[in-house]
Design an enzyme around this catalytic site. Structure first.
Site, PDB file in Angstrom:
ATOM      1  N   ARG A  83       5.505   3.012  -0.664  1.00  0.00           N
ATOM      2  CA  ARG A  83       4.385   2.299  -1.270  1.00  0.00           C
ATOM      3  C   ARG A  83       4.678   2.049  -2.743  1.00  0.00           C
ATOM      4  O   ARG A  83       4.963   2.970  -3.503  1.00  0.00           O
ATOM      5  CB  ARG A  83       3.102   3.131  -1.128  1.00  0.00           C
ATOM      6  CG  ARG A  83       1.921   2.647  -1.938  1.00  0.00           C
ATOM      7  CD  ARG A  83       1.274   1.434  -1.306  1.00  0.00           C
ATOM      8  NE  ARG A  83       0.252   0.867  -2.166  1.00  0.00           N
ATOM      9  CZ  ARG A  83      -1.025   1.142  -2.095  1.00  0.00           C
ATOM     10  NH1 ARG A  83      -1.478   2.003  -1.222  1.00  0.00           N
ATOM     11  NH2 ARG A  83      -1.880   0.561  -2.902  1.00  0.00           N
ATOM     12  N   ARG A  92       1.324  -4.231   1.132  1.00  0.00           N
ATOM     13  CA  ARG A  92       1.806  -2.856   1.014  1.00  0.00           C
ATOM     14  C   ARG A  92       2.293  -2.313   2.360  1.00  0.00           C
ATOM     15  O   ARG A  92       1.834  -2.750   3.422  1.00  0.00           O
ATOM     16  CB  ARG A  92       0.748  -1.937   0.400  1.00  0.00           C
ATOM     17  CG  ARG A  92      -0.445  -1.582   1.247  1.00  0.00           C
ATOM     18  CD  ARG A  92      -1.541  -2.630   1.311  1.00  0.00           C
ATOM     19  NE  ARG A  92      -2.012  -3.191   0.086  1.00  0.00           N
ATOM     20  CZ  ARG A  92      -2.968  -2.656  -0.649  1.00  0.00           C
ATOM     21  NH1 ARG A  92      -3.531  -1.531  -0.282  1.00  0.00           N
ATOM     22  NH2 ARG A  92      -3.379  -3.249  -1.726  1.00  0.00           N
ATOM     23  N   ASP A  95      -1.110   2.261   3.255  1.00  0.00           N
ATOM     24  CA  ASP A  95      -2.273   2.572   2.428  1.00  0.00           C
ATOM     25  C   ASP A  95      -3.050   3.656   3.161  1.00  0.00           C
ATOM     26  O   ASP A  95      -3.338   3.498   4.351  1.00  0.00           O
ATOM     27  CB  ASP A  95      -3.114   1.284   2.370  1.00  0.00           C
ATOM     28  CG  ASP A  95      -4.058   1.244   1.216  1.00  0.00           C
ATOM     29  OD1 ASP A  95      -3.984   2.131   0.342  1.00  0.00           O
ATOM     30  OD2 ASP A  95      -4.876   0.312   1.184  1.00  0.00           O
ATOM     31  N   ASP A  97      -6.520   5.721   2.704  1.00  0.00           N
ATOM     32  CA  ASP A  97      -7.752   5.851   1.909  1.00  0.00           C
ATOM     33  C   ASP A  97      -8.702   6.833   2.565  1.00  0.00           C
ATOM     34  O   ASP A  97      -8.993   6.692   3.763  1.00  0.00           O
ATOM     35  CB  ASP A  97      -8.488   4.507   1.835  1.00  0.00           C
ATOM     36  CG  ASP A  97      -7.836   3.526   0.885  1.00  0.00           C
ATOM     37  OD1 ASP A  97      -7.113   3.978  -0.019  1.00  0.00           O
ATOM     38  OD2 ASP A  97      -8.052   2.316   1.064  1.00  0.00           O
TER      39      ASP A  97
HETATM   40  N1  ROI Z   1      -7.095  -6.616   4.499  1.00  0.00           N
HETATM   41  C1  ROI Z   1      -6.964  -6.102   5.726  1.00  0.00           C
HETATM   42  N2  ROI Z   1      -7.162  -6.872   6.790  1.00  0.00           N
HETATM   43  N3  ROI Z   1      -6.642  -4.791   5.932  1.00  0.00           N
HETATM   44  C2  ROI Z   1      -6.436  -3.940   4.899  1.00  0.00           C
HETATM   45  O1  ROI Z   1      -6.140  -2.746   5.109  1.00  0.00           O
HETATM   46  C3  ROI Z   1      -6.575  -4.446   3.577  1.00  0.00           C
HETATM   47  N4  ROI Z   1      -6.404  -3.655   2.485  1.00  0.00           N
HETATM   48  C4  ROI Z   1      -6.592  -4.110   1.263  1.00  0.00           C
HETATM   49  C5  ROI Z   1      -6.991  -5.532   0.976  1.00  0.00           C
HETATM   50  C6  ROI Z   1      -5.993  -6.158   0.030  1.00  0.00           C
HETATM   51  C7  ROI Z   1      -8.377  -5.492   0.352  1.00  0.00           C
HETATM   52  N5  ROI Z   1      -7.056  -6.334   2.161  1.00  0.00           N
HETATM   53  C8  ROI Z   1      -6.913  -5.823   3.417  1.00  0.00           C
HETATM   54  O2  ROI Z   1      -6.459  -3.270   0.244  1.00  0.00           O
END
Ligand code: ROI
Length: 164
Positions: A83, A92, A95, A97
Site C-alpha cells: 500500500r 490502492r 485498504d 478500515d
Molecule cells: N470505491 C469502491 N467501490 N470501493 C472502495 O473500497 C473504495 N475505497 C475508497 C474510495 C476511493 C472512496 N472509493 C472506493 O477509498
C-alpha cells in the site's frame, strides 16, 4: 473482547490474493479470532474517475487489542501488501478500515467509529449485510439492512459481480 468490523478494499494487483493473505495476517494477531467473513464483491469506484473497479469485503474479528493498537497493526498489514499513500482516494492494493466496534462510538484524530461515511457506501453496507444485517448503528439508530435499503431508494445497486 470487542467485535471489530473491518472493511477490505482494493483495486490494484491481485486483490483477491491480498484479501486472503490479509485475513490470515489479521487472524494471526495476538488475542484475535476471525468470527465472520462476507462475500467478496466487485464494485465500481466511488470518488476519482478512471480507476479500475474495486473488490470489497467485510470481516469481523473478536480481539482484546485496543482500537489504536489494532489500527497500527492493520496499517502494517496494508504496508506489507504494497500500500502506497500517494493520492487521497486514489487506486490502492489493499485498504483495511475499521468501520465499527460493537455499538461503540470513538472520536479521535486517527479514528472515528463508526466510520463517518459507511452509511453512504454500498460497497461497505452490502457485504456487512451478508454477515451482520442486524448490526445497529449507534448514532443513526438503524440496522445495517435498513441503511442499505435507504441507500437503494436513491441509488442503483453498485454490485458488479461476486468473486466468492
Ligand atoms: N470505491 C469502491 N467501490 N470501493 C472502495 O473500497 C473504495 N475505497 C475508497 C474510495 C476511493 C472512496 N472509493 C472506493 O477509498
Amino acid at each position: 473482547m470487542k467485535t471489530f468490523y473491518i472493511a477490505l478494499g482494493g483495486n490494484l494487483g491481485d486483490v483477491p490474493a491480498a484479501f486472503h493473505s490479509a485475513r490470515k495476517a489479521i487472524t494471526a494477531l495476538a488475542s484475535t479470532r476471525l468470527m465472520a467473513s462476507s462475500r467478496c464483491y466487485r464494485t465500481p469506484p466511488i470518488g476519482p474517475e478512471g480507476q479500475p473497479d474495486y473488490y470489497n469485503a467485510i470481516i469481523t474479528i473478536n480481539s482484546a487489542l485496543e482500537p489504536l493498537v489494532l489500527l497500527n497493526e492493520l496499517q502494517n498489514i496494508e504496508n506489507q501488501h504494497g500500500r502506497l499513500r500517494i493520492e487521497h482516494w486514489g487506486a490502492r492494493t489493499l485498504d483495511l478500515d475499521i468501520i465499527a466496534i460493537d455499538k461503540q462510538t470513538i472520536t479521535l484524530p486517527r479514528l472515528t467509529i463508526p466510520h463517518p461515511l459507511m452509511q453512504q457506501r454500498q460497497f461497505v453496507l452490502r457485504p456487512l449485510c451478508d454477515i451482520h444485517p442486524n448490526w445497529h448503528h449507534p448514532l443513526l439508530n438503524q440496522t445495517a439492512s435498513t441503511l442499505l435499503a435507504n441507500l437503494l431508494i436513491v441509488e442503483k445497486p453498485l454490485k458488479r459481480g461476486l468473486i466468492w
